[in-house]
Scaffold this active site. Sequence first.
Site, PDB file in Angstrom:
ATOM      1  N   ASP A 143       1.047  -0.825   0.221  1.00 32.84           N
ATOM      2  CA  ASP A 143      -0.103  -0.365  -0.162  1.00 32.84           C
ATOM      3  C   ASP A 143       0.712   1.032   0.345  1.00 32.84           C
ATOM      4  O   ASP A 143       1.992   0.684  -0.075  1.00 32.84           O
ATOM      5  CB  ASP A 143      -1.122  -0.080   0.632  1.00 32.84           C
ATOM      6  CG  ASP A 143      -2.290   0.661   1.568  1.00 32.84           C
ATOM      7  OD1 ASP A 143      -2.012   2.085   1.021  1.00 32.84           O
ATOM      8  OD2 ASP A 143      -3.106   0.311   1.018  1.00 32.84           O
ATOM      9  N   HIS A 155      -3.204   3.766  -4.489  1.00 36.47           N
ATOM     10  CA  HIS A 155      -2.607   3.049  -2.939  1.00 36.47           C
ATOM     11  C   HIS A 155      -0.796   2.113  -3.510  1.00 36.47           C
ATOM     12  O   HIS A 155      -0.853   0.806  -3.262  1.00 36.47           O
ATOM     13  CB  HIS A 155      -3.824   1.810  -2.438  1.00 36.47           C
ATOM     14  CG  HIS A 155      -4.731   2.014  -1.837  1.00 36.47           C
ATOM     15  ND1 HIS A 155      -4.196   3.223  -0.433  1.00 36.47           N
ATOM     16  CD2 HIS A 155      -5.869   2.650  -2.899  1.00 36.47           C
ATOM     17  CE1 HIS A 155      -5.639   3.205   0.160  1.00 36.47           C
ATOM     18  NE2 HIS A 155      -6.456   3.373  -1.510  1.00 36.47           N
ATOM     19  N   GLU A 206     -10.145   2.522  -5.274  1.00 29.79           N
ATOM     20  CA  GLU A 206      -9.713   4.622  -4.916  1.00 29.79           C
ATOM     21  C   GLU A 206      -8.766   4.748  -6.117  1.00 29.79           C
ATOM     22  O   GLU A 206      -7.538   5.539  -5.198  1.00 29.79           O
ATOM     23  CB  GLU A 206      -9.596   4.660  -3.477  1.00 29.79           C
ATOM     24  CG  GLU A 206     -10.742   4.333  -1.971  1.00 29.79           C
ATOM     25  CD  GLU A 206     -10.202   4.407  -0.855  1.00 29.79           C
ATOM     26  OE1 GLU A 206     -11.236   4.974  -0.496  1.00 29.79           O
ATOM     27  OE2 GLU A 206      -9.287   3.779  -0.462  1.00 29.79           O
TER      28      GLU A 206
END
Length: 713
Positions: free
Chosen positions: A200, A270, A334
Site C-alpha cells: 500500500d 495505493h 480509490e
Amino acid sequence: MVSAGRLGALTVLAAALAAATASAQPVTIDIVPRPLTVQSAPGAVWLRNGAAIVVPSRDAGARGAARWLSALALQSRGLRLTPRFAPVPGRTAIVLERIAGPAESEAYSIDIGRDRIIIRSPSEHGLLYGVVTLWQLMTTDGAKGPVRLANLHIEDQPRFAWRGMLLDSARHFQSPAFIERLIDWMALHKLNVLQWHLTDDQGWRLPITGYPKLTAIGAWRVPATVKDSASNAPARSYGGYYSRTQIRAIIAHAQARNVTIVPEIEMPGHALSALLAYPELSAGPVPPRTMQSDWGLIPAAFGVDEPVFRFLSDVLGQVMDLFPSRFIAIGGDEIPLPIWKASPAVQARMKGLGIADETALQNYFIRRIDTILAKRGRRMIGWEEILQGGPLPADAAITSWRGAASAVSAAQGGHDVVLGIAPTLYFDNRQGERPSEPPGRGWVVSLRDVYALDPGAPPLPPPLPPAPTGQAPAAGLGAAAPAPLARFSAAESAHIIGVQGNLWTEHIRTEARLAKMAFPRAAAVAEAAWTPQAERDWPNFVARLPAEIARYAPLGLDEDDSALAVEAKTGPEGPAGAQVTLSSQAGYGQIRYSLDGQPLGASSKLYRGALHLTLPARLRAASFVGARRLSPILDETLSAASVRTRLSQQLTLCPGTLPLVLEGPPDRTGSRPAFLVQIMNSCWIWPANDLSDVGAVQLEVMAAPFNLQLGAE
Ligand code: ACM
C-alpha cells in the site's frame, strides 16, 4: 478454492447412516459456526488420556489433521490423544475415514457412539473441519482432563466457498509467528481465505527479484505519531518485509489448516511505496518525496506505459511463483484519476490508444493486468471499482465494500462477489463504546451488527451504523431508516461466493490489538459464511458464545470482551449521590453486582434497574448464566468527581463521516491515551447535562495526530 454445494457424497453417507440415527433428536450444541444438522442419541463416549486417533497409513492429510487434534486436545484440555494406524483394544478410538467424493469438498460427518468417534469426509479439508468440531465438543465445558461426549450424529458443510479475513500488513507490520497464529484461529472457526494485503502507500512487504528498492526504500517509514518535541529525538524507522522463506512457511502452514492465502498487490493507486522506490513508474511527479505515515487518499498512481506493465508483470509473475492461490488480488480501489488527468504522459498514451477518458483507461489498465494473471490460469479479484469504465472478463471477481449495490451489479454482470462491506465488515472500527476499546475507526460495529449481516441479502446503500455513542442520527447520514436489502435472483445468488472481515491496520499498531479487533467478530463472520441463513439467529448464537469465548484463552487468543462485558453509565444525582445504570451489549445472562468492596459471585444481588448510590461507592458487576460468570468483573470506584467526568468516547460526536479513535503521544506515565474525534468536525456533545449548579468546567486536551490525507482536501 473450494466450491460449496457438492452434496453428493454427503447424501450417500446420510442414507447409509439413516438406520443408525432413526431414533435421534435434533439438538443444539455449543459449536461456532453452527453445524448444518446435529442429532443426539442415548449414551455417551469417554475420551481419556491414551485414546487413539486412528488414521489411514497412507493419508498424509488425515495424519496432519490427527496431529493438530492431538496438539489442540493437549493445549485446551490437557488430554493426551495419540495418532495411530490402528485402534488400541479397550480404548476409545477417534477414527478419521476418507469416503468417496470430490477432493475439494469441505463437508464432513461425525458419529459418536459405541465407544468410537468416526469423522468421515471425502477430503482432508473435511477431515480437518471434523477435527475442529470434535475439539469444540471436547472443550464446551471449559474443564480439563477426561471428557464425556454425548452420542451424536453431525452432518456439516459450508454455505459459502470464501470465508475470509483480510490482513493489512502494509500499514502496520505483523510478525510471521502472529500471522500463523491468526491462521490457526481462523481455521478453528472454519474460515478458509486470508487475503494478505502486502502493499500500500505506506509499505511494500515482499521482496521482488530485480527490484531491490521495493523493500530497501518501500518497506520503511517514520512511525505514525506526533513528534516527541520535548526530546527532539530523530524519527525512528518503522517497517519490515517478509522473506521468501517466511512467506513459503506461512503458505505451508495455511495449507495445512485449509486456509488459502490470497496475496494482494495494490494498483494503480495505493502504490506510493513502489513509486518512491521507482519514480519512473509514476503517472506524474511523485508529490511526497519520502515514505508517508499518513493514511487516506495519497495523490499518487502508476502510469500506463509499457515499462509499468513490464514491472507489474514481473511482480505478479513472482507473486504467482510464490502463492498457489487461484485468486490473486490486485487492489484497484480509490484510483486517483485526477493524477492521470493531470499527467501529460498519461494523456498522450490515452489518446494514442484511442481511449475516451480516464475511467475507460482504468478499465484498459485492469484488463491488461487480468491478461497477465489469466496466462497463468489465475483469477483476478479486485475492489468493486475495477468494474468501472468498461467490461471485464467474466471470471474477474470483486470485493464489494461501499454497500451492496456493487454486489448486485457485479452479480448481474456474471462476476463473482465477496462481501466486504464497510463499516460492518471493517474490523478496524471499534466494537463498543467503552474508553478501554483499542484505537481505530470510530463507528461502533458490535458483534451483533456483524452477526446481523445476511450475505444473501446485504444492505444496499452504505449501511451507516448508528452514530457513535448512541446519538440521534445526524441529518444527511441516512442512518434513521434501516437500509433496504439487496435481492438476488437464483442465478445472481450463485455469484455471491463469500464474506470477508477486513482487518485494516492504519490505527491498529499492535498484534494484541489486532487480535481484539478480529475476535470475536470473526466468529460472527464465520457463522454468516458457513451456516445457512435459516439456521442462524442471534439469541441462539449468543447462547453458544460463552463456550466459544472460553476456548480462546488456552489458545493464547485475548479477544475483545465488549459483547458480554457489563458497562456502567453514571451521572450525578444531587450533591453526594449518583445514578448508575448497568447493561451489556449482548444483553445475555443476568447482571449481578456488589457494593462497597463486597466480593462478586453468582449469588450477588441481581440488577433489576437503575441504582441510586451515595458517594463515594465501590461498584462491582458482571453478567452470569447460573453459576457461570460470562464477563470480566467491572470494578469501579465512583466519586463526586468521576460521575461528573466524561471521556471523549463517552460523549456524543457532532455530525460527520470520519469518526476516529486516535492515540495521543505518551503521557507522563508512558501510556498513550486515546480520543474519539470526528476529525472533519471536532466537536463533542454532553447531552442532557444539568448545568444549573456548575461553577466551573475543567477540560483536558491533547494534540492527537490525524495522519490523514484525502486527495485534494
Ligand atoms: C478500501 O477500503 N479502500 C477498499
